[in-house]
Design a protein around this motif. Structure first.
Motif, PDB file in Angstrom:
ATOM      1  N   GLU A   1      23.231  40.778  27.907  1.00 59.28           N
ATOM      2  CA  GLU A   1      22.811  41.817  28.853  1.00 59.28           C
ATOM      3  C   GLU A   1      21.319  42.113  28.719  1.00 59.28           C
ATOM      4  O   GLU A   1      20.602  42.248  29.718  1.00 59.28           O
ATOM      5  N   LEU A   2      20.847  42.234  27.501  1.00 65.69           N
ATOM      6  CA  LEU A   2      19.451  42.603  27.283  1.00 65.69           C
ATOM      7  C   LEU A   2      18.498  41.520  27.776  1.00 65.69           C
ATOM      8  O   LEU A   2      17.443  41.826  28.359  1.00 65.69           O
ATOM      9  N   GLU A   3      18.848  40.265  27.573  1.00 66.91           N
ATOM     10  CA  GLU A   3      17.980  39.179  28.033  1.00 66.91           C
ATOM     11  C   GLU A   3      17.863  39.165  29.553  1.00 66.91           C
ATOM     12  O   GLU A   3      16.803  38.852  30.095  1.00 66.91           O
ATOM     13  N   ALA A   4      18.953  39.490  30.241  1.00 65.63           N
ATOM     14  CA  ALA A   4      18.900  39.551  31.706  1.00 65.63           C
ATOM     15  C   ALA A   4      17.936  40.651  32.161  1.00 65.63           C
ATOM     16  O   ALA A   4      17.163  40.475  33.111  1.00 65.63           O
TER      17      ALA A   4
ATOM     18  N   LYS B   1      15.404  41.947  30.342  1.00 68.64           N
ATOM     19  CA  LYS B   1      14.044  41.575  29.942  1.00 68.64           C
ATOM     20  C   LYS B   1      13.461  40.527  30.882  1.00 68.64           C
ATOM     21  O   LYS B   1      12.268  40.543  31.179  1.00 68.64           O
ATOM     22  N   GLU B   2      14.303  39.617  31.339  1.00 72.64           N
ATOM     23  CA  GLU B   2      13.828  38.576  32.260  1.00 72.64           C
ATOM     24  C   GLU B   2      13.264  39.196  33.540  1.00 72.64           C
ATOM     25  O   GLU B   2      12.190  38.798  34.016  1.00 72.64           O
ATOM     26  N   LEU B   3      13.972  40.163  34.080  1.00 71.22           N
ATOM     27  CA  LEU B   3      13.505  40.814  35.307  1.00 71.22           C
ATOM     28  C   LEU B   3      12.229  41.616  35.069  1.00 71.22           C
ATOM     29  O   LEU B   3      11.291  41.564  35.867  1.00 71.22           O
ATOM     30  N   VAL B   4      12.192  42.352  33.970  1.00 74.50           N
ATOM     31  CA  VAL B   4      11.016  43.174  33.679  1.00 74.50           C
ATOM     32  C   VAL B   4       9.796  42.296  33.402  1.00 74.50           C
ATOM     33  O   VAL B   4       8.674  42.627  33.777  1.00 74.50           O
ATOM     34  N   ARG B   5      10.025  41.167  32.761  1.00 78.19           N
ATOM     35  CA  ARG B   5       8.933  40.261  32.413  1.00 78.19           C
ATOM     36  C   ARG B   5       8.360  39.553  33.637  1.00 78.19           C
ATOM     37  O   ARG B   5       7.142  39.337  33.740  1.00 78.19           O
ATOM     38  N   ASN B   6       9.220  39.201  34.577  1.00 78.54           N
ATOM     39  CA  ASN B   6       8.797  38.340  35.686  1.00 78.54           C
ATOM     40  C   ASN B   6       8.494  39.066  36.985  1.00 78.54           C
ATOM     41  O   ASN B   6       7.985  38.445  37.922  1.00 78.54           O
ATOM     42  N   TYR B   7       8.835  40.357  37.037  1.00 77.83           N
ATOM     43  CA  TYR B   7       8.600  41.097  38.277  1.00 77.83           C
ATOM     44  C   TYR B   7       7.923  42.433  37.975  1.00 77.83           C
ATOM     45  O   TYR B   7       8.268  43.106  36.994  1.00 77.83           O
ATOM     46  N   ALA B   8       7.011  42.826  38.835  1.00 76.72           N
ATOM     47  CA  ALA B   8       6.267  44.078  38.654  1.00 76.72           C
ATOM     48  C   ALA B   8       7.081  45.267  39.154  1.00 76.72           C
ATOM     49  O   ALA B   8       6.637  46.046  40.012  1.00 76.72           O
ATOM     50  N   ILE B   9       8.277  45.423  38.600  1.00 83.13           N
ATOM     51  CA  ILE B   9       9.147  46.518  39.036  1.00 83.13           C
ATOM     52  C   ILE B   9       8.677  47.833  38.412  1.00 83.13           C
ATOM     53  O   ILE B   9       8.067  47.854  37.346  1.00 83.13           O
TER      54      ILE B   9
ATOM     55  N   ALA C   1      12.821  47.618  24.464  1.00 79.38           N
ATOM     56  CA  ALA C   1      12.459  46.284  24.938  1.00 79.38           C
ATOM     57  C   ALA C   1      11.615  46.318  26.203  1.00 79.38           C
ATOM     58  O   ALA C   1      10.596  45.633  26.292  1.00 79.38           O
ATOM     59  N   ILE C   2      12.033  47.104  27.183  1.00 81.88           N
ATOM     60  CA  ILE C   2      11.298  47.083  28.452  1.00 81.88           C
ATOM     61  C   ILE C   2       9.952  47.789  28.337  1.00 81.88           C
ATOM     62  O   ILE C   2       8.988  47.416  29.008  1.00 81.88           O
TER      63      ILE C   2
END
Length: 258
Positions: free
Chosen positions: A67-70, A72-80, A148-149
């Motif tokens: 769950e956490l990797e999913a 982190k992937e979004l936070v890392r790759n998108y300027a949300i 993490a985020i």
């Protein structure tokens, strides 16, 4: 890339974008085959009667990492601008009593328990301790997400959809969101105040606002799905919005999914 397109359009107009994520649960609106490898690996929750469900067990390290990797992937790759956690709880207090939970809980209390799950059910000597332990399982994951985020994207907001009455949420689904507020783990909460009854909505809203005690915004979650199987009307929704404002809510969130 739908999310990237949404961000480009929204940010150009000064609109913030928070990603909504369903945690643990994959039985709702999902391809039934998705659950098979998790069930086969024993990674799903088990109820008090030994039946396996379609929720990942939140105490397992592999599920938490998944769950956490999913996230982190979004936070890392998108300027949300923010991340919104939904289903950040158990399905009910009758879950989870799987072997992994038993092993972790026994390690915590420092002794084995015979006749599982009887010792942690109603009337059992470890009932209260096991409830507290499961609440902490969820709360500790919220801490992990926050840590993490924030490391990846400082200033990003974290929020959660929560059951509307704090004490009821704490007991019924082991979601201790009052504690999340006290610890500052989230930036705001969205109580799922889904009801067609105005007085019930007001009562729930008042309970949630009292728990927050002005420490952070509370945005009342109201549903806007109108159809033949629901008597909710736009007039009722408008009255609930007015009520939220009168009670001092930070705002309101309209939920609609078909």
């Amino acid at each position: 890339d739908q999310l990237r397109e949404i961000l480009a359009v929204a940010h150009a107009r000064g609109v913030m974008v928070h990603v909504w994520k369903v945690c643990w649960e994959f039985g709702w609106m999902a391809d039934p085959t998705i659950a098979r490898p998790f069930r086969f690996a024993g990674r799903c929750q088990v109820d008090r009667d030994g039946r396996t469900g379609d929720w990942l067990c939140p105490s397992r390290a592999d599920n938490r990492a998944y769950e956490l990797e999913a996230i982190k992937e979004l936070v890392r790759n998108y300027a949300i601008d923010g991340f919104h956690l939904d289903y950040i709880r158990y399905p009910g207090d009758e879950w989870c009593f799987c072997p992994s939970c038993r092993k972790a809980f026994e390690k915590k209390i420092g002794k084995p328990l015979m006749g599982w799950p009887a010792p942690v059910l109603e009337g059992g000597r470890q009932e209260r301790a096991y409830r507290d332990w499961r609440r902490e399982v969820i709360t500790s994951f919220v801490r992990e997400v926050r840590r993490a985020i924030s490391k990846i994207r400082p200033g990003i907001q974290l929020s959660a959809a929560v059951f509307p009455v704090p004490e009821s949420a704490r007991d019924s689904v082991l979601q201790d969101w009052g504690r999340w507020i006290q610890e500052g783990l989230v930036d705001f909460v969205c109580p799922m105040n889904y009801t067609e009854d105005l007085q019930e909505m007001r009562s729930r809203a008042a309970a949630g606002l009292a728990a927050a005690a002005g420490k952070m915004p509370v945005y009342q979650g109201l549903y806007t799905t109108f159809g033949p199987d629901q008597s909710q009307s736009p007039d009722i929704l408008a009255a609930q919005i007015v009520a939220a404002r009168e009670l001092g809510a930070g705002g309101f969130v309209l939920f609609e999914l078909q």
